[in-house]
Scaffold this motif. Structure first.
Motif, PDB file in Angstrom:
ATOM      1  N   GLU A   1      10.645   5.728   0.039  1.00  0.00           N
ATOM      2  CA  GLU A   1      11.210   4.383  -0.012  1.00  0.00           C
ATOM      3  C   GLU A   1      11.864   4.022   1.314  1.00  0.00           C
ATOM      4  O   GLU A   1      11.723   2.908   1.821  1.00  0.00           O
ATOM      5  CB  GLU A   1      12.230   4.282  -1.148  1.00  0.00           C
ATOM      6  CG  GLU A   1      12.981   2.966  -1.220  1.00  0.00           C
ATOM      7  CD  GLU A   1      12.089   1.766  -1.488  1.00  0.00           C
ATOM      8  OE1 GLU A   1      12.507   0.639  -1.177  1.00  0.00           O
ATOM      9  OE2 GLU A   1      10.962   1.950  -2.002  1.00  0.00           O
ATOM     10  N   ILE A   2      12.578   4.994   1.913  1.00  0.00           N
ATOM     11  CA  ILE A   2      13.230   4.747   3.194  1.00  0.00           C
ATOM     12  C   ILE A   2      12.186   4.485   4.281  1.00  0.00           C
ATOM     13  O   ILE A   2      12.353   3.616   5.141  1.00  0.00           O
ATOM     14  CB  ILE A   2      14.126   5.944   3.585  1.00  0.00           C
ATOM     15  CG1 ILE A   2      15.332   6.037   2.640  1.00  0.00           C
ATOM     16  CG2 ILE A   2      14.599   5.828   5.030  1.00  0.00           C
ATOM     17  CD1 ILE A   2      16.154   7.294   2.809  1.00  0.00           C
ATOM     18  N   GLU A   3      11.068   5.226   4.232  1.00  0.00           N
ATOM     19  CA  GLU A   3      10.053   5.142   5.275  1.00  0.00           C
ATOM     20  C   GLU A   3       8.970   4.110   4.971  1.00  0.00           C
ATOM     21  O   GLU A   3       8.050   3.932   5.763  1.00  0.00           O
ATOM     22  CB  GLU A   3       9.419   6.517   5.476  1.00  0.00           C
ATOM     23  CG  GLU A   3      10.410   7.569   5.954  1.00  0.00           C
ATOM     24  CD  GLU A   3       9.806   8.963   6.033  1.00  0.00           C
ATOM     25  OE1 GLU A   3       8.575   9.077   5.947  1.00  0.00           O
ATOM     26  OE2 GLU A   3      10.571   9.931   6.182  1.00  0.00           O
ATOM     27  N   ARG A   4       9.064   3.434   3.810  1.00  0.00           N
ATOM     28  CA  ARG A   4       8.034   2.462   3.437  1.00  0.00           C
ATOM     29  C   ARG A   4       7.886   1.402   4.529  1.00  0.00           C
ATOM     30  O   ARG A   4       8.878   0.894   5.052  1.00  0.00           O
ATOM     31  CB  ARG A   4       8.432   1.805   2.109  1.00  0.00           C
ATOM     32  CG  ARG A   4       7.451   0.775   1.595  1.00  0.00           C
ATOM     33  CD  ARG A   4       7.645   0.547   0.105  1.00  0.00           C
ATOM     34  NE  ARG A   4       9.001   0.173  -0.250  1.00  0.00           N
ATOM     35  CZ  ARG A   4       9.426  -1.090  -0.365  1.00  0.00           C
ATOM     36  NH1 ARG A   4       8.575  -2.072  -0.157  1.00  0.00           N
ATOM     37  NH2 ARG A   4      10.665  -1.354  -0.706  1.00  0.00           N
ATOM     38  N   PRO A   5       6.632   1.074   4.923  1.00  0.00           N
ATOM     39  CA  PRO A   5       6.416   0.107   6.012  1.00  0.00           C
ATOM     40  C   PRO A   5       7.156  -1.203   5.782  1.00  0.00           C
ATOM     41  O   PRO A   5       7.275  -1.693   4.669  1.00  0.00           O
ATOM     42  CB  PRO A   5       4.891  -0.108   5.981  1.00  0.00           C
ATOM     43  CG  PRO A   5       4.354   1.172   5.440  1.00  0.00           C
ATOM     44  CD  PRO A   5       5.365   1.620   4.416  1.00  0.00           C
ATOM     45  N   ARG A   6       7.642  -1.758   6.903  1.00  0.00           N
ATOM     46  CA  ARG A   6       8.453  -2.969   6.852  1.00  0.00           C
ATOM     47  C   ARG A   6       7.650  -4.159   7.354  1.00  0.00           C
ATOM     48  O   ARG A   6       7.370  -4.267   8.538  1.00  0.00           O
ATOM     49  CB  ARG A   6       9.712  -2.802   7.718  1.00  0.00           C
ATOM     50  CG  ARG A   6      10.738  -1.894   7.093  1.00  0.00           C
ATOM     51  CD  ARG A   6      11.628  -1.256   8.129  1.00  0.00           C
ATOM     52  NE  ARG A   6      12.829  -0.706   7.537  1.00  0.00           N
ATOM     53  CZ  ARG A   6      12.860   0.403   6.807  1.00  0.00           C
ATOM     54  NH1 ARG A   6      11.757   1.070   6.583  1.00  0.00           N
ATOM     55  NH2 ARG A   6      14.001   0.852   6.309  1.00  0.00           N
ATOM     56  N   VAL A   7       7.263  -5.036   6.441  1.00  0.00           N
ATOM     57  CA  VAL A   7       6.636  -6.301   6.795  1.00  0.00           C
ATOM     58  C   VAL A   7       7.401  -7.390   6.061  1.00  0.00           C
ATOM     59  O   VAL A   7       7.639  -7.291   4.864  1.00  0.00           O
ATOM     60  CB  VAL A   7       5.146  -6.327   6.400  1.00  0.00           C
ATOM     61  CG1 VAL A   7       4.565  -7.703   6.658  1.00  0.00           C
ATOM     62  CG2 VAL A   7       4.365  -5.277   7.194  1.00  0.00           C
ATOM     63  N   GLY A   8       7.816  -8.425   6.780  1.00  0.00           N
ATOM     64  CA  GLY A   8       8.627  -9.468   6.166  1.00  0.00           C
ATOM     65  C   GLY A   8      10.091  -9.297   6.518  1.00  0.00           C
ATOM     66  O   GLY A   8      10.446  -8.556   7.428  1.00  0.00           O
TER      67      GLY A   8
END
Length: 689
Positions: A176-183
């Motif tokens: 969850e911490i490393e989940r890709p960040r888009v938006g």
């Protein structure tokens, strides 16, 4: 700790029954949430409102509730589960032995009113964040859920009361911490750590200052603290208001969806410049002038200048009423004026009180002569032409902007009120070189606007809110701290920042000093040192700068098991920078190209020539456009899955001094979540080698 997962399209087998059951609970919970929203939409208030005003207020409240009950398809409705061993004897929870609670972003109940999802802020949810092997808090099982989009695809169990099960790092938590960040920035409600939760749930009455290095989650902690306080003290904060203050519009746009995702829609967001926008800012100061204008000594200069308008009376006031004349002697007027000065109340409040005090002196004389005047007579005397003329001469009204304009353009006026505070050189530094005709024609700077705000408060008290969150606070001047502090004199504050990331000439030297200017000297200072965002190799490299930019500050210790991708490359042309960008765009997630402000135009032209679309800082990334071109001056507070940092030496050289430049570089180096490529043609700063 055990984990069971399944792809969203796979058919559950017999061994997958637990996951199938959890999916079923998710489906029922979403159905219940839709029913709650429909109930709100179908409310009939025709027979419960006394008038149209009440009806409008109630309609607005219902509309806000309907909006808050929206089911966000890609946002997990619940992210955890707690199985208690017993029915607790305290108010932690109520229910039978073995009661189970699903923990989520908001409360959801079924048609009978029984909870299906418990709000993460409720007391019964606290063990989800705080329970441990050493202190299980009567929790037998803590279950975390993994999602792909809005589909529940995995779960992970932790048996806190089982001594045979060794403690292990949660894989789902790491994912969850490393989940890709888009938006835009997302909430961290599923990953709040014990030390963060302690800050989030601290009481409304006390102020908190959070010192946190890059990736420690201080911004998220501040936003979740607002959400928690609104849950725990909703009626009070609905009356007094809450405010989140960020460093710039790009940052506020980046964080603006966090609170709505947690169901909080009414929190105002602003910059310090927004708060003090009494005049249009069209000018700027050089660094020495800005530092002086931002110094706390200017508050006393302004106080003296405001009070200088008061003239001690030397003539009596003669009030004529009918055939009688009432004389208030000069010595009595002087006593009234000196008493008001000694009370040190707001200048405007004293201006309003003075005619009433003079009128009261007249009424005392009337009573001594046998008359029986009442409050209406006193009000009439206060409006008497002679009294109004005396007030105008003794305690005239003050326009804050005109006052500041005079200080900045009239050398004698400034010298008279800065004596013993600013030396001649400092006074000369802030004086404008050219005369100005009026307040409207003046080219005010951002620092001037803060001075006007201070003067405005000296004249009339600033409205105070119930709670204020101040992010990236390390960049504020003492006068800016005072401006923020005026907005929470009767409330509390959450101050967030990192002394190592201070990149203004007036950057905060210590939190104790800053909190004093804010008026919250009793605030508790907490330090977050566990890094959840920045990979180990990246933060280790960036921390080489700490001894030079913030000696004595503890470096961030990354808790990430994944060391991340990190590489320093020497380049020969701008094409090498674009090549690094394309390499990272092959990965999933957002990419930030960060460069010195002076290099942005060149890189923008190169990207355009290469046919690569990009966004500006604060603009929302999408699956189609994942690249953002970021000036180093606007990188603070932002984060990207991958970062290409162009020319570290140029970032340092773009600032007025070496220390500020190295701090700006430290910020730029720590924006990556999964990987960083540093490209350079010029030699790297010696502090990094």
């Amino acid at each position: 700790m055990s984990t069971l997962s399944e792809g969203p399209s796979g058919a559950p087998s017999e061994s997958d029954d637990p996951l199938s059951r959890e999916r079923s609970h998710l489906t029922r919970s979403r159905t219940a949430l839709r029913a709650m929203r429909e109930d709100a939409e179908n409310l009939d208030i025709r027979d419960v409102t006394a008038n149209w005003v009440n009806a409008e207020v109630l309609h607005r409240q219902i509309a806000e509730r309907i909006k808050a009950l929206a089911d966000l398809s890609h946002t997990p409705l619940f992210f955890g589960r707690l199985d208690y061993l017993h029915a607790p004897g305290s108010d932690l929870a109520e229910g039978a032995e073995g009661e189970r609670f699903y923990i989520g972003r908001r409360h959801v109940h079924d048609a009978d009113g029984d909870p299906m999802v418990i709000d993460w802020r409720a007391p019964v949810s606290q063990p989800f964040y705080r329970a441990s092997k050493k202190d299980p808090m009567d929790v037998g099982l803590r279950r975390r859920f993994g999602y792909t989009g809005g589909d529940l695809t995995a779960y992970e169990d932790e048996h806190l009361s089982d001594p045979a099960e060794t403690a292990a790092t949660s894989k789902l938590l790491q994912q969850e911490i490393e989940r890709p960040r888009v938006g835009p920035m997302r909430d961290i409600v599923a990953t709040i750590q014990p030390e963060q939760d302690e800050i989030v749930r601290s009481g409304l009455s006390g102020s908190v200052c959070v010192q946190g290095g890059p990736g420690t989650g201080k911004t998220a902690v501040g936003l979740h603290r607002v959400a928690y306080l609104l849950y725990a003290h909703r009626e009070r904060l609905a009356r007094t208001g809450t405010l989140v203050i960020g460093p710039n519009k790009s940052f506020l746009h980046y964080i603006e969806q966090v609170l709505p995702a947690l169901g909080e829609l009414e929190v105002r967001q602003a910059t310090v410049d927004d708060l003090v926008a009494h005049v249009e800012v069209r000018g700027s100061d050089d660094a020495p002038a800005a530092v002086i204008k931002g110094d706390a000594r200017m508050a006393e200069v302004l106080r003296r200048a405001v009070r200088s308008h008061v003239t001690v009376p030397t003539e009596p006031v003669m009030v004529v009423r009918g055939s009688r004349r009432w004389r208030v002697p000069a010595y009595e007027l002087e006593e009234i004026v000196r008493e008001l000065l000694d009370r040190d109340i707001r200048y405007g409040a004293a201006h309003q009180a003075l005619p009433q005090r003079i009128a009261h002196a007249v009424l005392v004389q009337m009573e001594r002569s046998g008359e029986a005047p009442d409050d209406r007579v006193q009000d009439a005397v206060a409006r008497n032409a002679a009294v109004k003329a005396a007030v105008k001469a003794i305690w005239p009204q003050v326009d804050p902007a005109k006052l500041v304009l005079r200080l900045l353009t009239d050398a004698e006026f400034l010298a008279a009120h800065a004596e013993g505070l600013l030396d001649e050189g400092e006074q000369k530094e802030i004086l404008w070189a050219k005369p100005v005709r009026s307040v409207k024609s003046a080219k005010w700077s951002a620092a001037d606007a803060v001075l006007i705000d201070e003067a405005t408060d000296l004249v009339q008290r600033t409205h105070s809110l119930g709670h204020v969150v101040l992010d990236e606070a390390q960049d504020l001047s003492p006068m800016q701290y005072r401006a923020v502090g005026r907005r929470c004199t009767t409330g509390s504050a959450t101050v967030l920042g990192d002394l190592a990331q201070g990149t203004t000439p007036w950057a905060t030297r210590s939190w104790e000093e800053a909190l004093g200017h804010l008026g919250k000297g009793d605030a508790v200072v907490e330090e977050l040192t566990a890094g959840f965002r920045v990979p180990t190799d990246v933060i280790t490299y960036a921390s080489r700068l700490l001894p030079h930019i913030a000696p004595g500050l503890a470096p961030v210790a990354s808790v990430r098991e994944n060391p991340g991708f990190f590489e320093v490359r020497e380049r020969t042309a701008d094409a090498d920078v674009l090549g690094a960008v394309e390499e990272l765009l092959d990965q999933e997630g957002s990419v930030g190209l960060i460069a010195a402000d002076a290099r942005i135009r060149v890189l923008a032209e190169a990207l355009t020539a290469a046919g690569r679309t990009y966004l500006g800082p604060g603009e929302e990334t999408t699956a189609e456009t994942r690249l953002t071109l970021v000036p180093a001056s606007l990188a603070k507070g932002l984060e990207y899955d991958y970062v290409v940092l162009d020319e570290p030496r140029a970032v340092v050289d773009g600032e007025p001094d070496e220390r500020t430049g190295l701090r700006r570089l430290y910020v730029a180096l720590t924006r990556a979540v999964s990987g960083l490529i540093v490209t350079h043609a010029a030699p790297l700063p010696a502090e990094l080698v």
